[in-house]
Structures are given as C-alpha cells and as structure tokens.
Design an enzyme around this catalytic site. Structure first.
Site, PDB file in Angstrom:
ATOM      1  N   PRO A 177       3.498  -2.222   0.177  1.00 40.95           N
ATOM      2  CG  PRO A 177       3.149  -4.231   1.313  1.00 40.95           C
ATOM      3  CD  PRO A 177       4.074  -3.048   1.241  1.00 40.95           C
ATOM      4  CG  ASN A 178      -1.798  -4.272  -1.031  1.00 42.86           C
ATOM      5  OD1 ASN A 178      -1.940  -4.750  -2.159  1.00 42.86           O
ATOM      6  ND2 ASN A 178      -1.560  -5.020   0.033  1.00 42.86           N
ATOM      7  NE  ARG A 212      -5.833  -2.717   0.784  1.00 45.14           N
ATOM      8  CZ  ARG A 212      -4.973  -2.529   1.769  1.00 45.14           C
ATOM      9  NH1 ARG A 212      -4.110  -1.544   1.703  1.00 45.14           N
ATOM     10  NH2 ARG A 212      -4.969  -3.320   2.814  1.00 45.14           N
ATOM     11  CE1 TYR A 223      -5.057   1.469   4.923  1.00 43.90           C
ATOM     12  CE2 TYR A 223      -6.665   0.207   3.674  1.00 43.90           C
ATOM     13  CZ  TYR A 223      -5.663   0.259   4.609  1.00 43.90           C
ATOM     14  OH  TYR A 223      -5.256  -0.881   5.247  1.00 43.90           O
ATOM     15  CG  ASN A 229       2.211   3.796   4.716  1.00 45.92           C
ATOM     16  OD1 ASN A 229       2.146   2.669   5.210  1.00 45.92           O
ATOM     17  ND2 ASN A 229       1.137   4.484   4.381  1.00 45.92           N
ATOM     18  CB  ALA A 251       1.072  -5.826   5.021  1.00 44.77           C
ATOM     19  CD  GLU A 291       5.773   2.173  12.062  1.00 43.26           C
ATOM     20  OE1 GLU A 291       4.648   1.669  12.238  1.00 43.26           O
ATOM     21  OE2 GLU A 291       6.771   1.853  12.765  1.00 43.26           O
ATOM     22  CG  HIS A 301       0.954   3.082   9.653  1.00 48.61           C
ATOM     23  ND1 HIS A 301       1.286   2.066   8.795  1.00 48.61           N
ATOM     24  CD2 HIS A 301       1.837   3.018  10.679  1.00 48.61           C
ATOM     25  CE1 HIS A 301       2.327   1.409   9.278  1.00 48.61           C
ATOM     26  NE2 HIS A 301       2.687   1.976  10.418  1.00 48.61           N
ATOM     27  NE  ARG A 311      -7.309  -0.977   9.643  1.00 51.90           N
ATOM     28  CZ  ARG A 311      -6.656  -1.188   8.519  1.00 51.90           C
ATOM     29  NH1 ARG A 311      -5.587  -0.482   8.218  1.00 51.90           N
ATOM     30  NH2 ARG A 311      -7.063  -2.121   7.673  1.00 51.90           N
TER      31      ARG A 311
END
Length: 149
Positions: free
Chosen positions: A10-11, A18, A23, A74, A77, A98, A100, A107
């Site tokens: 998502p996103n 964003r 990012y 990735n 969330a 995985e 990111h 964070r």
C-alpha cells in the site's frame, strides 16, 4: 528461468509524491525500470507489481510458489500487521527478501516490528531505491546457491 516477483504494498504507488524526505523523489515506475535493468544484468527477469490490497498481495505470493523463482517484497504498512502475508510467504517455499526504502528502525516504534521477517531469508532497509537492487542481488545469490546444492 522463472521471474523474480517484486511485490509492492500500500501507498507505494504514491512514491515521488508522498513524503519525499523519507521515501525519495523516484516514482514507482522509476523503481520498476531500475529493477528490470539490474535483474537483466544478472540474467534474471522481474515481474513487478503493486497493490493497496492485502488480499491481492497474498494471492500474488501464493501464485509465486508455482510461477516465480523468488520474491522481493516491500509490503509497506502490511509488514507490521499482516499475519496473512507471513503465512503466504511461509507456504510459497521460495527465496524471499523483505525490503524497505527507509530505515524503519529510525522511525516510529510501531515500524520496528515486522510480522513477515520470520518468513523471509533476509531484510534490507534504509537504502532508498538501492534497497530493491540489493534485494534482487541477494535473491540472485540465493537462487544460484540453490541450483548448486
């Protein structure tokens, strides 16, 4: 050889728009082009996908069991919330990484826990778009090692 599935949650379709301070300014299309180029340099192909739907991501991971050589994911969330993705990755029986863009450990505290990390071979984070390149490189090594063994 079967492609490496590069799955985005998502996103991630909002990359470049964003929170560029976190990012970066690259769009998801920029990331996709970089993945295809790097994979080709290693003799691999990529099937690059993005969904905001957890169920669709689970379906793609399940599909990867028969149609992919490996998975780079990735999950956005969903990394921190999805038992379903964890279970799908366990059932896929494919090398998986995985990844990111940001360093999730620098964070918010809720981002420090990954429910999918126990179901993958490794985790890469904090290198921006290079996180994808590093994931593909790691998967190439895992695929190559499995052919020797």
């Amino acid at each position: 050889m079967k492609p490496v599935y590069v799955l985005n949650g998502p996103n991630l379709n909002m990359l470049g728009l964003r929170e560029p301070a976190i990012y970066g300014s690259a769009s998801l299309k920029d990331v996709e082009l970089r993945c295809h180029a790097h994979a080709a340099s290693l003799g691999l192909t990529v099937d690059f996908r993005q969904s905001n739907s957890e169920g669709e991501l689970v379906s793609w991971v399940q599909e990867a069991r028969g149609k992919a050589s490996a998975i780079a994911i990735n999950a956005g969330a969903y990394t921190h919330t999805s038992v379903a993705l964890h279970d799908a990755l366990m059932a896929a029986e494919r090398p998986a990484v995985e990844l990111h863009l940001s360093n999730v450990h620098k964070r918010e505290a809720f981002r420090h826990t990954s429910l999918i990390a126990p179901a993958v071979n490794g985790v890469i984070c904090g290198f921006g778009v290079d996180s994808y390149v590093l994931a593909i490189t790691a998967l190439h090594s895992l695929i190559t090692a499995s052919k020797k063994g």
